[in-house]
Design an enzyme around this catalytic site. Structure first.
Site, short mmCIF file in Angstrom:
data_model
loop_
_atom_site.label_atom_id
_atom_site.label_comp_id
_atom_site.label_asym_id
_atom_site.label_seq_id
_atom_site.Cartn_x
_atom_site.Cartn_y
_atom_site.Cartn_z
N GLY A 8 0.82 -1.21 0.00
CA GLY A 8 0.00 0.00 0.00
C GLY A 8 0.85 1.25 0.00
O GLY A 8 0.48 2.29 0.56
N GLN A 12 -2.01 7.15 1.44
CA GLN A 12 -1.74 8.35 2.22
C GLN A 12 -0.55 8.18 3.17
O GLN A 12 0.36 9.00 3.19
CB GLN A 12 -2.98 8.76 3.03
CG GLN A 12 -2.81 10.08 3.77
CD GLN A 12 -3.85 10.33 4.84
OE1 GLN A 12 -4.49 9.41 5.32
NE2 GLN A 12 -4.02 11.58 5.22
N ASP A 34 2.64 -1.73 -4.44
CA ASP A 34 1.23 -1.33 -4.49
C ASP A 34 0.62 -1.95 -5.73
O ASP A 34 1.34 -2.41 -6.62
CB ASP A 34 1.07 0.20 -4.51
CG ASP A 34 -0.26 0.65 -3.90
OD1 ASP A 34 -1.31 0.15 -4.36
OD2 ASP A 34 -0.25 1.47 -2.97
N ILE A 35 -0.70 -1.91 -5.80
CA ILE A 35 -1.38 -2.47 -6.97
C ILE A 35 -1.20 -1.58 -8.20
O ILE A 35 -1.38 -2.01 -9.33
CB ILE A 35 -2.88 -2.70 -6.66
CG1 ILE A 35 -3.48 -3.71 -7.64
CG2 ILE A 35 -3.64 -1.37 -6.62
CD1 ILE A 35 -4.78 -4.30 -7.19
N TYR A 140 -15.44 -1.70 8.25
CA TYR A 140 -14.05 -1.30 8.50
C TYR A 140 -13.65 -1.67 9.93
O TYR A 140 -12.60 -2.26 10.16
CB TYR A 140 -13.91 0.21 8.27
CG TYR A 140 -12.53 0.75 8.52
CD1 TYR A 140 -11.48 0.47 7.66
CD2 TYR A 140 -12.28 1.58 9.62
CE1 TYR A 140 -10.21 0.99 7.88
CE2 TYR A 140 -11.02 2.11 9.85
CZ TYR A 140 -9.99 1.82 8.98
OH TYR A 140 -8.74 2.34 9.20
#
Length: 315
Positions: A8, A12, A34-35, A140
């Site tokens: 990731g 952010q 990351d993707i 979440y």
């Protein structure tokens, strides 16, 4: 930490953390994944495309670089998770399980962030303890509590050196947030510079914990370098620098931009999530066990945010 893989890395936290880690540990020792590749990452250091739900791909990258630490940040945030609950479970839990398995196989340290979203409406609202009732009402939050328990399990069952923080809202002038309930606390500064006004989707008087990005990055690094024998809680330390509501931020902004105006158009989904979270959490365990200390309060953060964003918008 000697050789670190960050998942990731285009998000952010990841964007700024990778840069900070490379300053400390050397560029080639930090592998960003990351993707998709963010334009800001360019040729600044090792980067690999990685879908964290692909366990074999994660293992191959970690093994290729012989990493000893995995900082697993890839996840959907609170508001996005509520809009896409099945995807949130698949990514947030599937990705974490893969990171834990790779860490177990390659004997890596593992960091993964939890959140104040792991708490719920039955959690004590003020001075929320390190150990307390956790019955979140959002997908979440459910994934974060499950992640905390899963990390505890891998530590107790397999000896994986898992560590984590319950992050509050994170405020930054560098990388825009990506679908969190606390995003208003970033957007308000951007709009203050760009428009002189902001319409908040969170209602007046809604207190939530926040932390400025430099303090968040320092907390991750300090925890990961801490003496393992001193960590009693390991995977879910409460950390916060300030408990604030929209009017408090507006008041600080007006010290620098007197004409700034704040209005409200409440988003029922994000407001419901915010209402289920604590007003202010207790960070005592983090302070006592590994020396957590936030440098920035609201006044200092606001001054720095507005100064940097003024330069950013002028450019």
């Amino acid at each position: 930490m000697k050789k670190i893989m960050v998942t990731g890395a285009s998000g952010q936290i990841g964007t700024e953390l990778v840069s900070r880690l490379r300053q400390i540990y050397n560029t080639d020792q930090v592998i960003a994944t990351d993707i998709k590749k963010a334009s800001t990452q360019g040729a600044s250091g090792p980067f690999e495309i990685l879908d964290v739900t692909n366990s074999q791909a994660m293992y191959e990258i970690a093994n290729k670089y012989q990493v000893d630490t995995i900082i697993h940040l890839a996840a959907l945030l609170s508001a996005t998770s509520e809009a896409k609950p099945l995807l949130a479970w698949e990514l947030n839990m599937g990705g974490l399980l893969n990171a834990l398995e790779v860490s177990k196989t390659l004997n890596c340290q593992l960091f993964t962030p939890s959140s104040i979203g792991a708490f719920g409406p039955t959690t004590p609202n003020n001075n929320t303890p390190q150990e307390t009732i956790q019955r979140p009402t959002s997908m979440y939050g459910v994934s974060k509590v499950s992640g905390e328990l899963l990390c505890d399990y891998y530590y107790n069952k397999f000896g994986v050196d898992t560590r984590g923080l319950r992050f509050p809202g994170i405020i930054s002038y560098i990388t825009p947030p990506g679908g969190g309930t606390t995003d208003y606390a970033v957007e308000i500064y951007y709009d203050a510079i760009a428009k002189g006004s902001y319409t908040s989707y969170i209602s007046q008087g809604t207190f939530m914990d926040m932390i400025y990005m430099p303090d968040a990055l320092e907390a991750i690094i300090t925890l990961m370098e801490a003496d393992s024998s001193k960590l009693k809680h390991r995977n879910a330390f409460n950390v916060s620098a300030m408990s604030i509501e929209p009017e408090m931020i507006a008041a600080e902004i007006r010290k620098h931009i007197p004409h700034f105006k704040l209005a409200y158009q409440v988003d029922p989904v994000r407001q419901a999530i915010a209402d289920s979270w604590p007003n202010a959490i207790d960070s005592t365990a983090a302070k006592e066990e590994w020396g957590f200390n936030a440098e920035y309060n609201l006044e200092k953060m606001t001054k720095e945010m507005l100064a940097h964003l003024s330069i950013k918008f002028a450019g």
